[in-house]
Design an enzyme around this catalytic site. Structure first.
Site, short mmCIF file in Angstrom:
data_model
loop_
_atom_site.label_atom_id
_atom_site.label_comp_id
_atom_site.label_asym_id
_atom_site.label_seq_id
_atom_site.Cartn_x
_atom_site.Cartn_y
_atom_site.Cartn_z
N CYS A 51 0.94 -1.16 0.09
CA CYS A 51 0.02 -0.05 -0.15
C CYS A 51 1.01 1.11 -0.08
O CYS A 51 1.70 1.43 0.95
CB CYS A 51 -1.01 -0.03 1.18
SG CYS A 51 -1.73 1.66 1.52
N CYS A 54 0.41 3.29 3.28
CA CYS A 54 0.78 2.81 4.88
C CYS A 54 2.04 3.39 5.33
O CYS A 54 2.86 3.57 4.55
CB CYS A 54 0.78 1.19 4.65
SG CYS A 54 -0.64 0.30 5.21
N HIS A 114 -4.44 0.50 7.75
CA HIS A 114 -4.77 -0.02 6.31
C HIS A 114 -6.19 -0.38 6.49
O HIS A 114 -7.22 -0.29 5.48
CB HIS A 114 -4.04 -1.04 5.94
CG HIS A 114 -4.18 -1.10 4.38
ND1 HIS A 114 -3.87 -0.20 3.37
CD2 HIS A 114 -4.96 -2.12 3.83
CE1 HIS A 114 -4.08 -0.73 2.23
NE2 HIS A 114 -4.87 -1.97 2.31
N ASN A 154 -13.05 10.45 -1.14
CA ASN A 154 -13.72 9.67 -2.10
C ASN A 154 -13.39 8.21 -1.82
O ASN A 154 -12.35 7.66 -1.52
CB ASN A 154 -12.92 9.75 -3.44
CG ASN A 154 -13.46 9.97 -4.64
OD1 ASN A 154 -14.75 10.24 -4.70
ND2 ASN A 154 -12.88 10.23 -5.62
N SER A 162 -8.88 4.79 -5.45
CA SER A 162 -7.83 3.91 -5.89
C SER A 162 -7.25 3.01 -5.05
O SER A 162 -6.51 1.95 -5.22
CB SER A 162 -6.76 4.47 -6.81
OG SER A 162 -6.21 5.66 -5.82
N HIS A 165 -7.16 2.20 1.68
CA HIS A 165 -6.20 2.85 3.20
C HIS A 165 -7.12 3.99 3.20
O HIS A 165 -7.33 4.98 2.29
CB HIS A 165 -4.83 3.00 2.71
CG HIS A 165 -4.11 3.32 4.17
ND1 HIS A 165 -3.20 2.81 4.72
CD2 HIS A 165 -4.34 4.45 4.85
CE1 HIS A 165 -2.65 3.02 5.61
NE2 HIS A 165 -3.50 4.31 5.93
N HIS A 167 -8.25 7.46 3.52
CA HIS A 167 -7.72 8.79 3.08
C HIS A 167 -8.58 9.61 2.51
O HIS A 167 -9.47 9.15 1.72
CB HIS A 167 -6.54 8.49 2.19
CG HIS A 167 -6.93 8.01 0.86
ND1 HIS A 167 -7.34 6.76 0.57
CD2 HIS A 167 -7.07 8.78 -0.46
CE1 HIS A 167 -7.54 6.60 -0.64
NE2 HIS A 167 -7.43 7.86 -1.23
N GLN A 169 -8.70 14.03 0.53
CA GLN A 169 -7.69 15.19 -0.25
C GLN A 169 -8.27 16.26 0.02
O GLN A 169 -9.16 16.70 0.47
CB GLN A 169 -8.05 14.57 -1.84
CG GLN A 169 -7.60 13.47 -2.29
CD GLN A 169 -7.72 13.19 -3.84
OE1 GLN A 169 -7.00 13.84 -4.49
NE2 GLN A 169 -8.04 12.03 -4.54
P1 H2U Z 1 -8.08 8.49 -4.61
O1 H2U Z 1 -8.48 8.90 -3.35
O2 H2U Z 1 -9.06 8.86 -5.61
O3 H2U Z 1 -7.76 7.02 -4.78
O4 H2U Z 1 -6.58 9.14 -4.98
C1 H2U Z 1 -5.72 8.81 -4.00
C2 H2U Z 1 -4.66 9.94 -4.59
O5 H2U Z 1 -3.33 9.45 -4.04
C3 H2U Z 1 -4.85 9.95 -6.12
O6 H2U Z 1 -4.93 11.43 -6.35
C4 H2U Z 1 -2.24 9.72 -5.29
C5 H2U Z 1 -3.11 9.77 -6.38
O7 H2U Z 1 -2.73 10.68 -7.27
N1 H2U Z 1 -1.15 9.09 -4.95
C6 H2U Z 1 -0.08 9.84 -4.74
O8 H2U Z 1 0.14 10.91 -4.56
N2 H2U Z 1 1.07 8.85 -4.66
C7 H2U Z 1 1.24 7.71 -4.89
O9 H2U Z 1 2.15 6.99 -4.80
C8 H2U Z 1 -0.12 7.05 -5.37
C9 H2U Z 1 -1.38 7.70 -5.21
ZN ZN Z 2 -2.47 1.23 3.68
#
Ligand code: H2U
Ligand code: ZN
Length: 350
Positions: A51, A54, A114, A154, A162, A165, A167, A169
């Site tokens: 992940c 994590c 996670h 989201n 994606s 975990h 999270h 934004q």
């Molecule tokens: P989601 O909440 O839509 O899954 O987005 C997770 C974000 O994490 C996504 O905008 C970022 C992606 O660009 N990301 C990173 O900044 N670094 C990473 O190593 C993978 C994902």
């Molecule tokens: Zn994780």
């Protein structure tokens, strides 16, 4: 024949945006008779070596996350906006309109675990998340060029998230998004006419009716708005007329954490699944002068309709004309009201 809002097709208006919503209650009059599909318990490990969110792990572009203990914030490695100050070239064209957009996009890990979601975190941990949101908002709004800050989550693969975990934004930008401009204008118009915020008046009316209220504590109310588009859409509204998270006191931050916790537990309990949604705060623009009438609120837009797997599609008529729903906001509210505040996974383990 007299019009009956509980059975007859009608249009409602979203007072924040002015948008129309077509409600067709005659298509689903019965409260609920369908089957509820139970999901097999999703079992994720507390730590997942692959992940990218994590603690201690390597992210996709090579940075390493620290061994964080509560929340952790970093600048999105694939940010939609960049902190680059491009000069505005005068654009006199009235057919090809474009303007540079500068911004900062951050990712907020809610927990080092996670396997958790907001619904499964305790109030202390959720309060930490609210503190982080407030700190980030404060720091970002210190930059004069930032005019709007969107804090959101989201959740779930169904919403295009994606990674499971926990999270969210934060996108901070030099322009003010259309949704915010519309809500701001309508709230300002109302305030100038009535000398109280539109959402304050709405909250007082809803608290008197009690029909669509799901949860309430000292500082916040969670309800299904009269104009909800999504089957189980809800809104959090602060009882105090505040414009942004910066105005929340320590008690209000704890109350916000508590009501987010309870609402997400109810959501998970609805179909006994980790309930997907897009949720986010709508707050006044920053560094943009007086924002008369703005009242802090948070929208929850979940896609599920009938079970853990049956989602509502906003297609056809909805893409081309107006949003449409069958189950009324009142019936949706009733179902959310009847749910337990104890998470179904916790119940299973008892
Ligand atoms: P989601 O909440 O839509 O899954 O987005 C997770 C974000 O994490 C996504 O905008 C970022 C992606 O660009 N990301 C990173 O900044 N670094 C990473 O190593 C993978 C994902
Ligand atoms: Zn994780």
């Amino acid at each position: 024949m007299n019009f009956d809002i509980t059975t007859d097709p009608h249009t409602r208006i979203d007072i924040l945006t002015g948008e129309r919503i077509l409600v067709s209650p005659h298509r689903s009059k019965r409260p609920w008779q369908g089957q509820v599909e139970k999901n097999v318990a999703d079992s994720r490990p507390a730590y997942e070596p692959s992940c990218y969110l994590c603690p201690g792990n390597r992210r996709a572009e090579g940075d390493h996350n620290p061994q964080y203990k509560d929340s952790f914030v970093f600048v999105n490695d694939y940010a939609a906006l960049l902190d680059a100050d491009h000069k505005l070239v005068p654009n006199n064209d009235d057919l090809f309109l474009a303007t540079p957009e500068r911004g900062i996009c951050k990712v907020v890990c809610f927990s080092p675990r996670h396997d958790l979601t907001l619904a499964e975190m305790d109030v202390a941990a959720l309060t930490e998340v609210v503190n982080v949101w407030q700190d980030e908002f404060r720091e970002l709004s210190k930059k004069e060029w930032i005019k709007y800050i969107q804090i959101f989550e989201n959740k779930g693969a169904m919403m295009g998230c994606s990674n499971p975990h926990p999270h969210g934004q934060i996108w901070a930008q030099s322009g003010i998004p259309s949704n915010i401009l519309t809500e701001g204008q309508r709230q300002q118009d109302y305030y100038q006419q009535h000398k109280q915020t539109m959402l304050n008046a709405y909250l007082v009316a809803e608290c008197a009716k009690k029909e669509r209220i799901i949860l309430e504590n000292t500082s916040f109310v969670a309800l299904v708005p009269f104009w909800a588009k999504w089957p189980f859409e809800t809104m959090l509204i602060s009882k105090r007329e505040v414009q942004t998270i910066l105005d929340f006191t320590k008690e209000e931050k704890q109350d916000l954490a508590a009501i987010i916790g309870k609402l997400t537990v109810r959501y998970d309990n609805l179909f006994e699944t980790s309930f997907p949604y897009s949720a986010g705060m709508h707050q006044a623009p920053v560094n943009s002068g007086n924002q008369e009438g703005w009242h802090w609120h948070m929208h929850f837009y979940p896609p599920l309709l009938r079970s853990a797997t049956v989602k509502k599609f906003m297609v056809g008529y909805e893409m081309l004309a107006d949003a449409q729903r069958d189950i009324t906001p009142e019936v949706a509210a009733e179902r959310l009201q009847q749910l337990s505040d104890v998470h179904y996974k916790q119940k299973r383990n008892e």
